[in-house]
Design an enzyme around this catalytic site. Structure first.
Site, PDB file in Angstrom:
ATOM      1  N   PHE A 169     -38.395 -11.106 -27.895  1.00 13.56           N
ATOM      2  CA  PHE A 169     -39.785 -10.831 -27.066  1.00 13.56           C
ATOM      3  C   PHE A 169     -40.530 -11.056 -28.070  1.00 13.56           C
ATOM      4  O   PHE A 169     -41.669 -10.528 -27.470  1.00 13.56           O
ATOM      5  CB  PHE A 169     -39.346  -9.230 -27.811  1.00 13.56           C
ATOM      6  CG  PHE A 169     -39.997  -8.948 -29.363  1.00 13.56           C
ATOM      7  CD1 PHE A 169     -40.655  -8.598 -29.468  1.00 13.56           C
ATOM      8  CD2 PHE A 169     -38.991  -8.763 -30.439  1.00 13.56           C
ATOM      9  CE1 PHE A 169     -41.178  -8.675 -31.599  1.00 13.56           C
ATOM     10  CE2 PHE A 169     -39.483  -8.079 -31.620  1.00 13.56           C
ATOM     11  CZ  PHE A 169     -40.390  -8.094 -31.784  1.00 13.56           C
ATOM     12  N   GLU A 196     -36.069  -7.018 -22.578  1.00 12.81           N
ATOM     13  CA  GLU A 196     -36.493  -6.052 -22.187  1.00 12.81           C
ATOM     14  C   GLU A 196     -37.533  -5.942 -22.081  1.00 12.81           C
ATOM     15  O   GLU A 196     -38.552  -5.025 -21.651  1.00 12.81           O
ATOM     16  CB  GLU A 196     -35.335  -5.917 -22.036  1.00 12.81           C
ATOM     17  CG  GLU A 196     -34.490  -5.048 -23.076  1.00 12.81           C
ATOM     18  CD  GLU A 196     -34.087  -5.888 -24.054  1.00 12.81           C
ATOM     19  OE1 GLU A 196     -34.373  -7.134 -23.438  1.00 12.81           O
ATOM     20  OE2 GLU A 196     -34.031  -5.364 -24.991  1.00 12.81           O
ATOM     21  N   ARG A 197     -38.174  -6.209 -23.620  1.00 13.39           N
ATOM     22  CA  ARG A 197     -39.343  -5.600 -23.749  1.00 13.39           C
ATOM     23  C   ARG A 197     -40.300  -5.914 -23.736  1.00 13.39           C
ATOM     24  O   ARG A 197     -41.756  -5.408 -23.978  1.00 13.39           O
ATOM     25  CB  ARG A 197     -39.118  -5.537 -25.499  1.00 13.39           C
ATOM     26  CG  ARG A 197     -38.062  -5.165 -25.452  1.00 13.39           C
ATOM     27  CD  ARG A 197     -37.921  -4.386 -27.532  1.00 13.39           C
ATOM     28  NE  ARG A 197     -37.083  -5.770 -27.910  1.00 13.39           N
ATOM     29  CZ  ARG A 197     -37.091  -5.954 -29.389  1.00 13.39           C
ATOM     30  NH1 ARG A 197     -37.393  -4.641 -30.495  1.00 13.39           N
ATOM     31  NH2 ARG A 197     -36.400  -6.613 -30.090  1.00 13.39           N
ATOM     32  N   CYS A 301     -40.006 -16.078 -35.502  1.00 13.75           N
ATOM     33  CA  CYS A 301     -38.861 -16.740 -36.567  1.00 13.75           C
ATOM     34  C   CYS A 301     -39.379 -17.803 -37.776  1.00 13.75           C
ATOM     35  O   CYS A 301     -38.577 -18.194 -38.398  1.00 13.75           O
ATOM     36  CB  CYS A 301     -38.377 -17.245 -35.570  1.00 13.75           C
ATOM     37  SG  CYS A 301     -39.402 -18.718 -34.260  1.00 13.75           S
TER      38      CYS A 301
END
Ligand code: NAD
Length: 516
Positions: A169, A196-197, A301
């Site tokens: 996401f 999906e977010r 990240c």
């Protein structure tokens, strides 16, 4: 008629939604199609908690149609010339630059990050497209004349077939753009599953592929969670999977996909440490560390989540806290916002729980963003800048990737001690040192065990002519994303040995291996 409400005041490309949220479409065979599924996920704007779209859990039949479309398109796409594919990328590059604000607005709405940061998200993806435009050079194989009498060897980089991409996401544009441009330029087709977010950016990218004229089926998009991931890991047509996301999903996909004979590159979680020596430029270092730990609300990240202050630099803590306090927390589309919300109420709670656990286990909270209030957006998932000191390696706040705007500060007496902390951590995504000493920097570069290293650079993400080289627990697989390694990931090598005798024929059967 249901009342309309306005989202994103003050943002260009204003969109209006009715109280019945629109649905996110599938992209199959070049068409945006409504899923026939009965199962939908509500996607909330993280700043307002309002539902902005409903994301389908794609049905098995729809996933099958998507992968078959990829397979059919591969037949002709893999035979297109390199120059043709390059032309598509050149056009895509221009359209991405044209639409950067539109894509960024969608990212801010679905993911929450600030508009300028969302533009950066798109721009880092555009740079991969820029690089892929050099396919004519990048895809060249090797050749050697006269390896034996009248014999030559050449090698080609050939496509694999249908490939797949599974995205996280936190970079809704950049990560799909790490994947499909390289898959396509090397002659593959791709089945993409965005997070999906926040799948909206991927859908805008697909609109651009249609505008560019990329043939239907070259990229197909499905949505969903576990079932769609399992479908990708198991389907016989899919030859390679690019994954970016959490450890749990990454290890699972790596194992399940590899069991089915697929090539996998899996980029996973991180804990990125910065070492600060007292001879560093103090103001510049503090600014860089706060930017790198709090930017995107810590949901990168490559965020600096741990800062190891060595020796006298331990006296800088009040200045670090002062700088972090200056950051403005607000909805990502509001001008002047430094930190938007985190992705969900669950993510917010997880961040708070890890800070709580750290405090219980001995850390001190010198800046507390757990109860931050944003008056205009009382329902948003906001966490303010948070700083923990006295952090130790056995505390949960250190052991877990927090993925929020939380900087953990540790102390070390020497550079050697600080290096030991980093090298004992299971992750190896990125790290940085701040110093004015060339020899300390050199020691750090040579002795630290991480894949991406910054010297006075807080987020050392390599540009796409290199590769994204996270190591150890942050990566599974042999070949990294983008750059030469990315091209190698999406290609297999065909090596041709040719013998064209001049003047004399092969007259005798040779049954022994040649010795020269
Ligand atoms: P996530 O693992 O929850 O989701 C990533 C993808 O995997 C999604 O498409 C999701 O549908 C799917 N998925 C989630 N859980 C699954 C499961 N149990 N089984 C199968 N599929 C599953 O990751 P996220 O929260 O979206 O992204 C954040 C994570 O990604 C962080 O850990 C971050 O460090 C990491 N990340 C790493 C890099 C890198 O290059 N190393 C880059 C960006 C993000």
């Amino acid at each position: 008629m249901l009342p309309l409400r306005r989202l994103h005041r003050g943002v260009k490309n204003l969109r209006r939604y009715s109280n019945v949220a629109p649905t996110t479409k599938l992209f199959i065979d070049g068409q945006f199609v409504e899923s026939k599924t009965a199962n939908w996920i509500d996607l909330h704007n993280p700043a307002t908690n309002e539902v902005v779209t409903k994301v389908p859990l794609t049905t098995h039949d729809e996933m099958t149609a998507a992968v078959e479309s990829c397979k059919n398109a591969y037949e002709s796409w893999s035979k297109t010339t390199v120059l043709t594919r390059q032309q598509y990328m050149l056009k895509l590059q221009a359209l991405l630059r044209r639409d950067i604000k539109k894509i960024a607005a969608n990212i801010t709405e679905e993911q929450g990050k600030t508009l300028p940061d969302a533009e950066g998200d798109v721009m880092r993806g555009i740079q991969v497209v820029d690089h892929s435009c050099a396919a004519g050079t990048l895809l060249q194989g090797e050749s050697l004349q006269n390896v034996a009498k009248d014999m030559d060897i050449v090698s080609y980089k050939c496509p694999l077939g249908v490939t797949a991409g599974i995205c996280p996401f936190n970079f809704p544009a950049m990560i799909p753009l790490w994947m499909f441009p390289l898959a396509l330029i090397t002659g593959n087709t791709m089945l993409l599953k965005p997070s999906e977010r926040d799948p909206g950016a991927t859908m805008l990218l697909m609109e651009l592929l249609n505008e560019v004229g990329v043939p239907p089926g070259v990229v197909n998009v499905i949505h969903g969670t576990h079932d769609s991931v399992n479908f990708i890991c198991d389907h016989e047509y899919i030859k390679a999977i690019s994954f970016v996301g959490s450890d749990k999903a990454g290890k699972y996909i790596y194992e399940r996909g590899a069991r089915n004979g697929k090539r996998i590159q899996s980029n996973m979680g991180a804990k990125n440490h910065a070492i600060v020596l007292a001879d560093a430029d103090k103001d510049a270092t503090i600014n860089q560390i706060i930017g790198a730990s709090m930017g995107a609300a810590g949901q990168r990240c490559m965020a600096i989540s741990v800062c190891i202050l060595v020796g006298e630099s331990q006296k800088w803590i009040p200045d670090i806290v002062k700088k972090a306090k200056e950051l403005k927390v607000n909805a990502g589309h509001e001008p002047g916002t430094d930190l938007g919300p985190v992705i969900s109420s669950q993510a917010k709670q997880r961040i708070i729980d890890l800070v709580d656990a750290g405090i219980k286990q001995g850390a001190k909270c010198v800046l507390d963003g757990r109860n931050v209030k944003v008056e205009k957006y009382p329902n948003g998932y906001f966490v303010g800048p948070t700083i923990l000191t006295d952090v130790k390696v056995d505390q949960d706040c250190y052991k877990e990737e927090i993925f929020g705007p939380v900087l953990s500060i540790m102390s070390a007496d020497t550079l050697d001690d600080a290096l030991k902390i980093i090298n004992s951590n299971p992750y190896g995504n990125g790290t940085a040192i701040f110093t004015s000493s060339g020899s300390a920097a050199r020691q750090f570069v040579h002795e630290v065990d991480a894949g991406q290293i910054g010297v006075n650079v807080p987020i050392p993400v390599p540009l796409p002519m290199f590769s994204f080289t996270g190591s150890r627990g942050s990566h599974h697989g042999d070949l990294h994303f983008y750059g030469k390694q990315g091209l190698n990931f999406y290609t297999q090598t065909k090596t041709i040995t040719s013998l064209w005798r001049q003047g004399h024929a092969v007259t005798k059967a040779s049954v022994s291996m040649p010795v020269q």
